[in-house]
Motif scaffolding. Structure first.
Motif, short mmCIF file in Angstrom:
data_model
loop_
_atom_site.label_atom_id
_atom_site.label_comp_id
_atom_site.label_asym_id
_atom_site.label_seq_id
_atom_site.Cartn_x
_atom_site.Cartn_y
_atom_site.Cartn_z
N GLY A 115 36.97 -27.15 120.36
CA GLY A 115 36.33 -27.86 120.66
C GLY A 115 35.18 -27.44 121.49
O GLY A 115 34.12 -28.64 121.63
N GLY A 116 34.52 -26.90 122.26
CA GLY A 116 33.54 -26.19 123.12
C GLY A 116 32.59 -26.08 122.09
O GLY A 116 32.14 -26.12 120.58
N GLY A 117 30.89 -26.18 122.70
CA GLY A 117 29.66 -26.00 121.99
C GLY A 117 28.70 -25.95 122.90
O GLY A 117 28.95 -26.16 124.02
N LEU A 118 28.14 -25.80 122.35
CA LEU A 118 26.36 -26.49 123.28
C LEU A 118 25.71 -28.34 123.02
O LEU A 118 25.94 -28.53 122.03
CB LEU A 118 25.53 -25.75 122.48
N GLN A 165 23.92 -31.13 125.02
CA GLN A 165 22.41 -31.90 125.69
C GLN A 165 22.77 -32.37 126.87
O GLN A 165 24.12 -33.62 127.11
CB GLN A 165 21.52 -32.09 125.24
N ALA A 166 22.64 -32.61 127.90
CA ALA A 166 23.27 -32.62 128.85
C ALA A 166 22.90 -34.44 128.77
O ALA A 166 21.90 -34.73 127.66
CB ALA A 166 21.82 -32.76 129.97
N GLY A 167 23.91 -35.47 129.35
CA GLY A 167 24.31 -36.27 129.02
C GLY A 167 25.47 -36.45 127.51
O GLY A 167 25.44 -38.03 127.86
N GLY A 168 25.60 -35.91 126.89
CA GLY A 168 26.16 -35.55 125.79
C GLY A 168 27.94 -35.70 126.42
O GLY A 168 28.31 -35.69 127.68
N SER A 169 28.84 -35.46 124.79
CA SER A 169 29.70 -35.42 124.73
C SER A 169 30.83 -34.50 124.41
O SER A 169 30.13 -34.01 123.09
CB SER A 169 30.48 -37.24 124.73
N LEU A 170 31.53 -34.24 124.87
CA LEU A 170 33.03 -33.10 123.85
C LEU A 170 34.32 -33.33 124.43
O LEU A 170 34.08 -33.80 125.05
CB LEU A 170 32.09 -32.15 124.73
N ARG A 171 35.75 -32.50 123.67
CA ARG A 171 36.28 -33.55 123.26
C ARG A 171 37.35 -32.26 122.47
O ARG A 171 37.05 -31.33 121.55
CB ARG A 171 37.37 -34.69 121.77
N LEU A 172 37.84 -31.35 123.78
CA LEU A 172 38.58 -29.98 123.85
C LEU A 172 40.01 -30.53 122.94
O LEU A 172 39.96 -31.72 123.83
CB LEU A 172 38.65 -29.21 125.13
N SER A 173 40.87 -29.71 122.66
CA SER A 173 42.01 -29.57 122.35
C SER A 173 42.59 -28.25 122.53
O SER A 173 42.00 -27.63 122.31
CB SER A 173 42.22 -29.97 120.75
N CYS A 174 44.05 -29.00 122.93
CA CYS A 174 44.69 -27.49 123.36
C CYS A 174 45.78 -27.54 122.68
O CYS A 174 46.63 -28.63 123.06
CB CYS A 174 44.63 -28.26 125.06
N THR A 175 46.50 -26.54 121.39
CA THR A 175 47.49 -26.84 120.65
C THR A 175 48.42 -25.96 121.03
O THR A 175 48.17 -25.13 121.52
CB THR A 175 46.68 -26.87 119.50
N THR A 187 52.05 -36.03 121.77
CA THR A 187 53.22 -35.32 121.53
C THR A 187 53.44 -34.86 120.32
O THR A 187 54.11 -33.69 120.14
CB THR A 187 54.21 -35.61 122.63
N ALA A 188 53.24 -35.54 119.47
CA ALA A 188 53.93 -35.46 117.91
C ALA A 188 52.75 -34.28 117.54
O ALA A 188 53.65 -33.68 116.12
CB ALA A 188 53.46 -36.62 117.35
N LYS A 189 51.30 -34.39 117.88
CA LYS A 189 50.75 -33.02 117.70
C LYS A 189 50.92 -31.60 118.36
O LYS A 189 50.26 -31.40 118.11
CB LYS A 189 49.40 -33.74 117.46
N ASN A 190 51.68 -32.02 119.09
CA ASN A 190 51.56 -30.81 120.19
C ASN A 190 50.47 -30.82 121.17
O ASN A 190 49.84 -29.64 120.74
CB ASN A 190 52.17 -29.30 119.66
N THR A 191 49.67 -31.85 121.21
CA THR A 191 47.79 -31.34 121.41
C THR A 191 47.78 -31.95 122.69
O THR A 191 48.27 -33.02 122.84
CB THR A 191 47.23 -31.63 121.04
N VAL A 192 47.00 -31.90 124.12
CA VAL A 192 46.07 -32.28 124.58
C VAL A 192 44.52 -32.19 124.77
O VAL A 192 44.25 -31.27 124.38
CB VAL A 192 46.80 -31.35 125.71
N TYR A 193 44.23 -33.30 125.45
CA TYR A 193 42.92 -33.39 124.86
C TYR A 193 42.33 -33.79 125.50
O TYR A 193 42.93 -34.17 127.34
CB TYR A 193 42.37 -34.65 123.81
N LEU A 194 40.78 -33.35 125.79
CA LEU A 194 39.82 -33.27 127.30
C LEU A 194 38.88 -34.15 126.61
O LEU A 194 37.90 -32.92 126.05
CB LEU A 194 40.03 -32.40 128.20
N GLN A 195 38.44 -35.20 126.72
CA GLN A 195 37.45 -35.76 126.52
C GLN A 195 36.66 -35.60 127.81
O GLN A 195 36.66 -36.35 128.97
CB GLN A 195 37.70 -37.64 126.17
#
Length: 123
Positions: free
Chosen positions: A8-11, A13-23, A74-82
């Motif tokens: 989920g990483g990437g480039l 702009q300031a003020g924008g959003s990303l969601r990272l996933s950890c599976t 939990t069902a997807k074994n995934t943790v997110y960071l919004q």
């Protein structure tokens, strides 16, 4: 053995959003506390956020409070960071980590680590 994969990483702009996933692959990590850490070039790996095994408790670094939200499916074994309202100082490689039982803020208390995903915020 718990294997973690971040995405989920990437480039952005300031003020924008990303969601990272950890599976996780392999065994389920329900019951493991999960933390997100980040490391900018030339700096130490710092705590960002953590969530308990049940998902009922979370904690954040002061620098991201009100902007970042950690959650788990939990069902997807995934943790997110919004990550919202991103700033250039958020630029870093972001890592997720797992430890049995409770969540923690200390980097050295985590047993398992992913390879990291790069987040770059342009001004």
């Amino acid at each position: 053995q718990v294997q973690l994969v971040e995405s989920g990483g990437g480039l952005v702009q300031a003020g924008g959003s990303l969601r990272l996933s950890c599976t996780t692959s392999g065994r389920t990590f329900s019951g493991y506390g999960i933390g997100w850490f980040r490391q900018a070039p030339g700096k130490e790996r710092d705590f960002v956020a953590a969530i308990s095994g049940s998902g009922g408790r979370t904690t954040y670094a002061d620098s991201v409070k009100g902007r970042f939200t950690i959650s788990r499916d939990t069902a997807k074994n995934t943790v997110y960071l919004q990550m919202n309202s991103l700033q250039p100082e958020d630029t870093a490689v972001y890592y997720c980590a797992a430890r049995p039982y409770a969540m923690a803020t200390g980097r050295t208390t985590y047993n398992y680590w992913g390879q990291g995903t790069q987040v770059t915020v342009s001004s």
